[in-house]
Design a protein around this motif. Structure first.
Motif, PDB file in Angstrom:
ATOM      1  N   GLU A 195       6.966   6.544   8.842  1.00 26.33           N
ATOM      2  CA  GLU A 195       6.409   7.885   9.026  1.00 26.33           C
ATOM      3  C   GLU A 195       4.886   7.901   9.039  1.00 26.33           C
ATOM      4  O   GLU A 195       4.265   8.591   9.836  1.00 26.33           O
ATOM      5  CB  GLU A 195       6.913   8.792   7.898  1.00 26.33           C
ATOM      6  CG  GLU A 195       6.426  10.214   8.006  1.00 26.33           C
ATOM      7  CD  GLU A 195       6.936  11.062   6.855  1.00 26.33           C
ATOM      8  OE1 GLU A 195       6.182  11.949   6.413  1.00 26.33           O
ATOM      9  OE2 GLU A 195       8.061  10.833   6.394  1.00 26.33           O
ATOM     10  N   ILE A 196       4.264   7.106   8.165  1.00 27.12           N
ATOM     11  CA  ILE A 196       2.811   7.231   7.999  1.00 27.12           C
ATOM     12  C   ILE A 196       1.983   6.276   8.841  1.00 27.12           C
ATOM     13  O   ILE A 196       0.836   6.572   9.097  1.00 27.12           O
ATOM     14  CB  ILE A 196       2.345   6.998   6.548  1.00 27.12           C
ATOM     15  CG1 ILE A 196       3.389   6.909   5.497  1.00 27.12           C
ATOM     16  CG2 ILE A 196       1.313   7.923   6.146  1.00 27.12           C
ATOM     17  CD1 ILE A 196       2.821   6.722   4.094  1.00 27.12           C
ATOM     18  N   HIS A 197       2.540   5.155   9.197  1.00 27.71           N
ATOM     19  CA  HIS A 197       1.728   4.133   9.861  1.00 27.71           C
ATOM     20  C   HIS A 197       1.930   4.164  11.375  1.00 27.71           C
ATOM     21  O   HIS A 197       2.996   3.841  11.876  1.00 27.71           O
ATOM     22  CB  HIS A 197       2.040   2.746   9.275  1.00 27.71           C
ATOM     23  CG  HIS A 197       1.659   2.670   7.836  1.00 27.71           C
ATOM     24  ND1 HIS A 197       0.354   2.573   7.424  1.00 27.71           N
ATOM     25  CD2 HIS A 197       2.406   2.721   6.717  1.00 27.71           C
ATOM     26  CE1 HIS A 197       0.317   2.571   6.099  1.00 27.71           C
ATOM     27  NE2 HIS A 197       1.549   2.658   5.647  1.00 27.71           N
TER      28      HIS A 197
ATOM     29  N   GLU B 103       0.828  -1.212   0.000  1.00 29.11           N
ATOM     30  CA  GLU B 103       0.000   0.000   0.000  1.00 29.11           C
ATOM     31  C   GLU B 103       0.860   1.259   0.000  1.00 29.11           C
ATOM     32  O   GLU B 103       0.470   2.281  -0.567  1.00 29.11           O
ATOM     33  CB  GLU B 103      -0.910   0.026   1.227  1.00 29.11           C
ATOM     34  CG  GLU B 103      -1.989  -1.024   1.221  1.00 29.11           C
ATOM     35  CD  GLU B 103      -2.683  -1.141   2.578  1.00 29.11           C
ATOM     36  OE1 GLU B 103      -2.385  -0.350   3.503  1.00 29.11           O
ATOM     37  OE2 GLU B 103      -3.524  -2.048   2.714  1.00 29.11           O
ATOM     38  N   THR B 104       2.014   1.197   0.654  1.00 29.85           N
ATOM     39  CA  THR B 104       2.873   2.362   0.835  1.00 29.85           C
ATOM     40  C   THR B 104       3.810   2.585  -0.346  1.00 29.85           C
ATOM     41  O   THR B 104       4.153   3.725  -0.661  1.00 29.85           O
ATOM     42  CB  THR B 104       3.695   2.204   2.127  1.00 29.85           C
ATOM     43  OG1 THR B 104       2.801   1.987   3.219  1.00 29.85           O
ATOM     44  CG2 THR B 104       4.522   3.433   2.420  1.00 29.85           C
ATOM     45  N   ALA B 105       4.241   1.510  -0.985  1.00 31.83           N
ATOM     46  CA  ALA B 105       5.187   1.626  -2.094  1.00 31.83           C
ATOM     47  C   ALA B 105       4.542   2.351  -3.276  1.00 31.83           C
ATOM     48  O   ALA B 105       3.361   2.184  -3.559  1.00 31.83           O
ATOM     49  CB  ALA B 105       5.657   0.245  -2.520  1.00 31.83           C
ATOM     50  N   ARG B 106       5.341   3.151  -3.927  1.00 29.27           N
ATOM     51  CA  ARG B 106       4.919   3.868  -5.131  1.00 29.27           C
ATOM     52  C   ARG B 106       5.425   3.107  -6.348  1.00 29.27           C
ATOM     53  O   ARG B 106       6.428   2.384  -6.262  1.00 29.27           O
ATOM     54  CB  ARG B 106       5.495   5.277  -5.111  1.00 29.27           C
ATOM     55  CG  ARG B 106       5.017   6.091  -3.934  1.00 29.27           C
ATOM     56  CD  ARG B 106       5.709   7.425  -3.878  1.00 29.27           C
ATOM     57  NE  ARG B 106       5.226   8.202  -2.732  1.00 29.27           N
ATOM     58  CZ  ARG B 106       5.871   9.224  -2.222  1.00 29.27           C
ATOM     59  NH1 ARG B 106       7.028   9.617  -2.739  1.00 29.27           N
ATOM     60  NH2 ARG B 106       5.375   9.873  -1.191  1.00 29.27           N
TER      61      ARG B 106
ATOM     62  N   ALA C  96      15.038   1.962   1.139  1.00 28.26           N
ATOM     63  CA  ALA C  96      15.101   2.869   2.292  1.00 28.26           C
ATOM     64  C   ALA C  96      13.966   3.889   2.245  1.00 28.26           C
ATOM     65  O   ALA C  96      13.370   4.217   3.278  1.00 28.26           O
ATOM     66  CB  ALA C  96      16.461   3.575   2.339  1.00 28.26           C
ATOM     67  N   ALA C  97      13.636   4.362   1.053  1.00 29.64           N
ATOM     68  CA  ALA C  97      12.545   5.339   0.910  1.00 29.64           C
ATOM     69  C   ALA C  97      11.199   4.716   1.282  1.00 29.64           C
ATOM     70  O   ALA C  97      10.387   5.342   1.975  1.00 29.64           O
ATOM     71  CB  ALA C  97      12.503   5.877  -0.523  1.00 29.64           C
ATOM     72  N   VAL C  98      10.972   3.486   0.834  1.00 31.94           N
ATOM     73  CA  VAL C  98       9.727   2.792   1.188  1.00 31.94           C
ATOM     74  C   VAL C  98       9.632   2.645   2.702  1.00 31.94           C
ATOM     75  O   VAL C  98       8.593   2.915   3.310  1.00 31.94           O
ATOM     76  CB  VAL C  98       9.638   1.421   0.491  1.00 31.94           C
ATOM     77  CG1 VAL C  98       8.486   0.591   1.051  1.00 31.94           C
ATOM     78  CG2 VAL C  98       9.499   1.585  -1.011  1.00 31.94           C
TER      79      VAL C  98
END
Length: 96
Positions: free
Chosen positions: A75-77, A27-30, A67-69
Motif C-alpha cells: 500500500e505505501i511503497h 522500515e514498514t514493520a511495527r 499478511a499485515a506487514v
C-alpha cells in the motif's frame, strides 16, 4: 518464533522487486508485528517469496501479522505498485 512465507505476484506488466526490499520490510514493520528477520527470495518459482521470521503467540497470529506487514508494504511503497499478496503462511516441510 515462526517462519511465514509471503508469496507475491508481480503486476500483469511484469516487474522486479526493489533491491532494498528487506530494508523496506524493516522500515514498514511495527513493533507489534513481531518481525525479527526478513529474507527475500526474488527468484522463487512461480513467484517471489518474502520470508518473515516473527515472534507471536501462535502460528495463526504470525501469519496474520505477516499478511499485515505485506499489505502495508504494497500500500505505501510506490515501487510495489501493482504487486499482490497471494498468501502468507508457514511453509510445509517434508522430513525424510
Amino acid at each position: 518464533m515462526y517462519l511465514v512465507h509471503a508469496h507475491l505476484r508481480p503486476p500483469a506488466r511484469g516487474g522486479q522487486l526493489p533491491p532494498d526490499l528487506r530494508a523496506v520490510v524493516y522500515e514498514t514493520a511495527r513493533p507489534e508485528d513481531g518481525v525479527e528477520h526478513a529474507s527475500v527470495h526474488g527468484d522463487a518459482s512461480p513467484a517471489p517469496v518474502l520470508g518473515l521470521f516473527l515472534l507471536a503467540d501462535s502460528l495463526a497470529q504470525a501469519e496474520v501479522n505477516a499478511a499485515a506487514v505485506c499489505a502495508r508494504l504494497l500500500e505505501i511503497h510506490p515501487e510495489l505498485s501493482g504487486w499482490t499478496l497471494v498468501r502468507a503462511e508457514a511453509p510445509l516441510l517434508t522430513i525424510d
